[in-house]
Design a protein around this motif. Sequence first.
Motif, PDB file in Angstrom:
ATOM      1  N   UNK A  60       2.901   9.405   4.432  1.00  7.54           N
ATOM      2  CA  UNK A  60       2.956   7.880   4.661  1.00  7.54           C
ATOM      3  C   UNK A  60       4.195   7.580   4.375  1.00  7.54           C
ATOM      4  N   UNK A  61       4.639   6.586   4.957  1.00  8.53           N
ATOM      5  CA  UNK A  61       5.710   5.331   4.331  1.00  8.53           C
ATOM      6  C   UNK A  61       5.655   4.436   3.605  1.00  8.53           C
ATOM      7  N   UNK A  62       6.509   3.982   2.124  1.00 10.30           N
ATOM      8  CA  UNK A  62       5.903   2.884   1.468  1.00 10.30           C
ATOM      9  C   UNK A  62       7.622   1.981   1.633  1.00 10.30           C
ATOM     10  N   UNK A  63       7.863   1.191   1.302  1.00 12.91           N
ATOM     11  CA  UNK A  63       8.642   0.632   0.892  1.00 12.91           C
ATOM     12  C   UNK A  63       9.356   1.210  -0.137  1.00 12.91           C
ATOM     13  N   UNK A  64      10.937   0.456  -0.707  1.00 17.98           N
ATOM     14  CA  UNK A  64      11.392   1.031  -1.950  1.00 17.98           C
ATOM     15  C   UNK A  64      10.416   0.161  -3.670  1.00 17.98           C
ATOM     16  N   UNK A  65       9.873  -1.243  -2.787  1.00 21.09           N
ATOM     17  CA  UNK A  65       9.655  -2.264  -3.983  1.00 21.09           C
ATOM     18  C   UNK A  65       7.986  -0.969  -4.911  1.00 21.09           C
ATOM     19  N   UNK A  66       7.630  -0.631  -3.756  1.00 24.39           N
ATOM     20  CA  UNK A  66       6.155   0.653  -4.259  1.00 24.39           C
ATOM     21  C   UNK A  66       6.315   1.431  -5.231  1.00 24.39           C
ATOM     22  N   UNK A  67       8.069   2.566  -5.607  1.00 24.66           N
ATOM     23  CA  UNK A  67       8.463   3.021  -6.292  1.00 24.66           C
ATOM     24  C   UNK A  67       8.425   2.606  -7.585  1.00 24.66           C
ATOM     25  N   UNK A  68       7.527   2.614  -8.697  1.00 26.90           N
ATOM     26  CA  UNK A  68       7.158   1.371  -9.797  1.00 26.90           C
ATOM     27  C   UNK A  68       8.077   1.417 -11.011  1.00 26.90           C
ATOM     28  N   UNK A  69       8.092   3.264 -10.933  1.00 27.33           N
ATOM     29  CA  UNK A  69       8.345   4.468 -11.898  1.00 27.33           C
ATOM     30  C   UNK A  69       9.151   5.326 -12.244  1.00 27.33           C
ATOM     31  N   UNK A  70       9.870   6.035 -12.699  1.00 31.71           N
ATOM     32  CA  UNK A  70      10.493   6.758 -12.300  1.00 31.71           C
ATOM     33  C   UNK A  70      10.329   7.816 -14.019  1.00 31.71           C
ATOM     34  N   UNK A  71       9.719   9.004 -14.064  1.00 35.06           N
ATOM     35  CA  UNK A  71       9.603   9.759 -14.948  1.00 35.06           C
ATOM     36  C   UNK A  71      11.623  10.632 -15.520  1.00 35.06           C
ATOM     37  N   UNK A  72      11.494  10.488 -16.537  1.00 32.56           N
ATOM     38  CA  UNK A  72      12.662  11.256 -16.981  1.00 32.56           C
ATOM     39  C   UNK A  72      12.150  11.530 -18.096  1.00 32.56           C
TER      40      UNK A  72
END
Length: 350
Positions: A187-199
């Motif tokens: 599926x495709x989701x908008x950029x805003x769907x990314x709520x976190x980046x694990x670093x």
Amino acid sequence: MAAQFELGSKHLENKKQANAAITEIQADNTKAVVKELINKGYGAVPSAKAAYDDYLGLTIVTEEIAKTAPEAASVLVDQILAQELAAKYGNGELNSSEIYAILCSEPGNADPKGLATKATNNGGNWHIEGKKLLRKEHLTADKYLIFAQDENQTRIFSVPEEKINVNSVTKNVAGSNVEINQVELNLDVPESACIAVVNDQLELYLTVARTLIAAVSIGIGHSAVVAGVNTAKEVRDSNKQALSGSQNVQFALSDMFAELEAARMLTYYSADAVDNNKPSIKFATMAKVQATDAASQNSIQALQLLGNLGYLANSDFADLIRLAVEGQVKGGTNRTQRSQIYQHMLANKK
């Protein structure tokens, strides 16, 4: 260690209020129970506005709810972990009125650092492709938090329930057909769907997660002990004597209680360490292994006392056994986590 956890008035009040909150709820399904508990302040990270203000209080509350509603307690754990992920790796809090399910585990893999699910940026949108496994309680979710790997790091996406297609897959395991809930993502989701980046290595998140899984299992193990004691008092043997008069039964119940108390102390110790800014993945892992093993063994021992009433598919106790055993594989199997404990032994890590 035990003396350190003679609960003070604050934590005894946490326990009392949680018991009252779950007792008052009249809802007849897990999602409705969870919604009511969220409205009462449960299912959030520790804060002055929640029903607890530290991780030890949170752990005690989770255990107390699990004694009465273990499936709801398990869903609440996901709410807490979702808030933890958003706060530490994302852009703030999630909508606290919605139910979130965390989809990290994949067929053959429960390690968030080795994901097969991939996320590709297509110039403003993200394309997510892969497979995830679902537990029964995940089906209560309004939104799913999906772990996926891009070229360099792990990202977490918030996806509405209506965009997720759940398939029931039948697999033959040791000659038996087993149904598994699985999501095939494409599926495709908008950029805003990314709520976190694990670093980082998710060590604090995993410490909290394993501590709370342990708390749920202690609640389940407690219910098994209570069922065993009540059955031993009520059931009569061929000589019309209560089973509780048998020394063998007394020994079995004593072992159940002792193993559960040992798990409780480890779990409280792990939660208290987080409160004191000394989180220990080692103690959290040991607590999770000890508590889930105790819950599973206690359920099986209680089943021996309950007899055929215990394994009927439509009985409450059958669900309790399923949840107890599930704890041993949730967040990584206990066998894998024993290997991690061994590595901590060799390295003498805290």
